[in-house]
Design an enzyme around this catalytic site. Structure first.
Site, PDB file in Angstrom:
ATOM      1  N   ARG A  48       0.843  -1.343  -0.044  1.00  0.00           N
ATOM      2  CA  ARG A  48       0.078  -0.016   0.136  1.00  0.00           C
ATOM      3  C   ARG A  48       0.999   1.295  -0.099  1.00  0.00           C
ATOM      4  O   ARG A  48       0.669   2.215  -0.612  1.00  0.00           O
ATOM      5  CB  ARG A  48      -1.058  -0.008   1.253  1.00  0.00           C
ATOM      6  CG  ARG A  48      -1.908   1.473   1.079  1.00  0.00           C
ATOM      7  CD  ARG A  48      -3.036   1.416   2.126  1.00  0.00           C
ATOM      8  NE  ARG A  48      -3.008   0.447   3.355  1.00  0.00           N
ATOM      9  CZ  ARG A  48      -2.239   0.359   4.414  1.00  0.00           C
ATOM     10  NH1 ARG A  48      -1.540   1.691   4.655  1.00  0.00           N
ATOM     11  NH2 ARG A  48      -2.204  -0.486   5.282  1.00  0.00           N
ATOM     12  N   TYR A 100     -16.794  16.741 -14.537  1.00  0.00           N
ATOM     13  CA  TYR A 100     -17.013  15.094 -14.531  1.00  0.00           C
ATOM     14  C   TYR A 100     -18.137  15.134 -13.400  1.00  0.00           C
ATOM     15  O   TYR A 100     -17.993  15.603 -12.134  1.00  0.00           O
ATOM     16  CB  TYR A 100     -15.750  14.480 -14.291  1.00  0.00           C
ATOM     17  CG  TYR A 100     -15.914  13.069 -14.047  1.00  0.00           C
ATOM     18  CD1 TYR A 100     -16.550  12.185 -15.433  1.00  0.00           C
ATOM     19  CD2 TYR A 100     -16.101  12.447 -12.765  1.00  0.00           C
ATOM     20  CE1 TYR A 100     -16.669  10.762 -15.097  1.00  0.00           C
ATOM     21  CE2 TYR A 100     -16.278  10.991 -12.820  1.00  0.00           C
ATOM     22  CZ  TYR A 100     -16.674  10.269 -13.970  1.00  0.00           C
ATOM     23  OH  TYR A 100     -17.002   8.994 -14.081  1.00  0.00           O
ATOM     24  N   ASP A 172      -7.878  19.130 -13.559  1.00  0.00           N
ATOM     25  CA  ASP A 172      -8.147  17.644 -14.225  1.00  0.00           C
ATOM     26  C   ASP A 172      -7.720  17.753 -15.638  1.00  0.00           C
ATOM     27  O   ASP A 172      -8.654  18.240 -16.526  1.00  0.00           O
ATOM     28  CB  ASP A 172      -9.717  17.253 -13.958  1.00  0.00           C
ATOM     29  CG  ASP A 172      -9.986  15.878 -14.233  1.00  0.00           C
ATOM     30  OD1 ASP A 172      -9.432  15.455 -15.219  1.00  0.00           O
ATOM     31  OD2 ASP A 172     -10.854  15.617 -13.715  1.00  0.00           O
ATOM     32  N   LYS A 197      -9.086   6.665 -18.888  1.00  0.00           N
ATOM     33  CA  LYS A 197      -9.528   7.363 -20.160  1.00  0.00           C
ATOM     34  C   LYS A 197      -8.161   7.059 -21.184  1.00  0.00           C
ATOM     35  O   LYS A 197      -7.882   6.103 -21.420  1.00  0.00           O
ATOM     36  CB  LYS A 197      -9.868   8.676 -20.038  1.00  0.00           C
ATOM     37  CG  LYS A 197     -10.903   8.885 -18.904  1.00  0.00           C
ATOM     38  CD  LYS A 197     -12.304   7.880 -18.939  1.00  0.00           C
ATOM     39  CE  LYS A 197     -13.021   7.775 -17.784  1.00  0.00           C
ATOM     40  NZ  LYS A 197     -13.222   9.082 -17.170  1.00  0.00           N
TER      41      LYS A 197
HETATM   42  C1  LIG Z   1     -13.765   9.582 -15.765  1.00  0.00           C
HETATM   43  C2  LIG Z   1     -13.280  10.856 -15.171  1.00  0.00           C
HETATM   44  C3  LIG Z   1     -13.030  11.035 -13.829  1.00  0.00           C
HETATM   45  C4  LIG Z   1     -13.212   9.653 -12.645  1.00  0.00           C
HETATM   46  O1  LIG Z   1     -12.232   8.897 -13.169  1.00  0.00           O
HETATM   47  P1  LIG Z   1     -12.521   7.051 -12.905  1.00  0.00           P
HETATM   48  O2  LIG Z   1     -11.171   6.628 -13.215  1.00  0.00           O
HETATM   49  O3  LIG Z   1     -13.766   6.880 -13.735  1.00  0.00           O
HETATM   50  O4  LIG Z   1     -12.791   7.250 -11.278  1.00  0.00           O
HETATM   51  C5  LIG Z   1     -12.711  12.229 -13.291  1.00  0.00           C
HETATM   52  N1  LIG Z   1     -12.441  13.224 -14.364  1.00  0.00           N
HETATM   53  C6  LIG Z   1     -12.738  13.072 -15.541  1.00  0.00           C
HETATM   54  C7  LIG Z   1     -12.689  14.360 -16.521  1.00  0.00           C
HETATM   55  C8  LIG Z   1     -13.161  11.783 -16.180  1.00  0.00           C
HETATM   56  O5  LIG Z   1     -13.467  11.698 -17.294  1.00  0.00           O
END
Ligand SMILES: *Cc1c(COP(=O)(O)O)cnc(C)c1O
Length: 386
Positions: A48, A100, A172, A197
């Site tokens: 961890r 998001y 982000d 993604k």
């Molecule tokens: C998908 C997404 C998240 C969350 O990510 P996960 O891997 O699904 O927890 C956060 N920000 C954006 C812009 C996203 O597209």
């Protein structure tokens, strides 16, 4: 030797295995590590806290973002959870108005309970950002381009405003990846990724990352990563590293396809609006061009009212109706009922997430096939004919 991003994608972070010469970082599927005596470990104690495969993924993403420290998480939201845990009861965040849906949900239903609040602002309007900042605000949280309306925020300008008031800027960077945009170099303090993604890129691994430059901030985040425990697993770390090797070639094709699809949609007469910051007509075009090396491959559009959006989704043959984005395959979603359902209906309408809005994650298939599929799905969804 300083190398460019296309080489960093393949050789950045930990380049292969120093012990055996294996060109790929091994999957260290272990929870614990032998200690040679009391207080004598070889740099690893418990997975961890630290794991060599995760460490390689973390260093790679940090290198790509031109940051000093990277942290890997089990999901983008685990990364966001850890970053939000930097704050205390009474603190407030200024947040982009289309973010998001899950980020909105964790702020609204989890951190709100602990007394951490937020103010939603159109961060593409710098005056509104400035006005929203007061003593209680500790950070500005931005997505650019934001989800799902692809609103572009001037990261450098918001960083200057945040820093003038001694606040942090969190960005982000999921939609563009460090291949197209590096927020730390524009003044951001914390970069967040859903590695699920484009970084992973094949719709086969959930992951998240945080990258920072500041030593003290890194110490706090490493402490929280270990304390909260939402870490990226060794196998998943391996998959993300493998995905990142082709990030450059994938993104080039993604962006090329997306700009062709956006142009086609604009000229098609089938839609009443196209949101894509790569279009010269888009309000974010100039800022996007200034701060990134491309407009990404996320497009949103509003289907003309002559067409039935429910039928449109049913009619698609190649393009898949699914949550998520950033994989090699083209995916569409319906933000109002899927990704952004967590946002209250009144706020949704106010920011433009209407029922006819369709979000398209343009994949790397042949663009002619994508356009043909869109066209037949739209034409066959006409309300008049049926
Ligand atoms: C998908 C997404 C998240 C969350 O990510 P996960 O891997 O699904 O927890 C956060 N920000 C954006 C812009 C996203 O597209």
């Amino acid at each position: 030797m300083s190398i460019k991003i296309n080489s960093l994608l393949i050789h950045g972070g930990t380049d292969g295995d120093v012990t055996t010469g294996a060109v790929n970082v091994p999957i260290y599927q272990t929870t614990t590590y032998k200690q040679d005596g009391l207080g004598e470990n070889r740099g690893w104690e418990y997975s961890r806290t630290g794991n060599p495969t995760r460490d390689a993924a973390e260093k790679l993403v940090a290198d790509l973002e031109q940051g000093k420290y990277g942290l890997g998480f089990a999901s983008g939201l685990a990364a966001i959870n850890t970053v939000l845990s930097l704050f205390e009861a009474g603190d407030r965040l200024v947040v982009s108005d289309n973010i998001y849906g899950g980020t909105f949900r964790i702020l609204d239903n989890v951190f709100n309970k602990f007394g951490i609040t937020y103010t939603i602002v159109d961060t593409s309007d710098l005056k509104k950002v400035e006005e929203a900042i007061d003593d209680d605000v500790k950070a500005v949280y931005v997505e650019s381009p934001a989800n799902p309306l692809l609103t572009v925020t001037d990261i450098q300008a918001v960083a200057e405003i945040a820093h003038k008031h001694d606040k942090l800027l969190i960005v982000d960077n999921t939609f563009l990846t460090p291949y197209l945009q590096r927020p730390l170099t524009l003044g951001a303090d914390i970069v967040i990724h859903s590695g699920t993604k484009y970084l992973g890129g094949h719709s086969d691994v959930i992951s998240g990352f945080v990258v920072v430059n500041d030593d003290a901030l890194a110490d706090k985040l490493y402490y929280l990563q270990n304390a909260i425990g939402g870490i990226l697993a060794p196998w998943d770390s391996f998959l993300v590293i493998r995905g990142i090797k082709t990030l450059g070639v994938r993104m080039d094709r993604h962006v090329d396809n997306a700009s062709k699809v956006a142009k086609w949609l604009t000229e098609s007469g089938y839609v009443s609006k196209v949101y894509y910051p790569g279009l010269e007509s888009d309000p974010g075009y100039e800022v996007q061009k200034k701060q990134a090396d491309g407009a990404g491959a996320m497009i949103s559009f509003v289907l003309d009212e002559k067409y039935d959006y429910r039928k449109f989704f049913k009619n698609l043959k190649l393009i898949i109706l699914a949550e998520s984005l950033g994989g090699v395959e083209s995916l569409v979603c319906h933000p109002a009922s899927m990704t952004h359902a967590a946002i209250p209906a009144d706020i949704r309408k106010e920011v433009g997430i209407v029922d006819e809005l369709i979000r398209f994650s343009v994949g790397i298939e042949d663009v002619d096939d994508l356009i043909s599929d869109l066209e037949q799905a739209i034409v066959n969804s006409s309300k008049e004919e049926n």
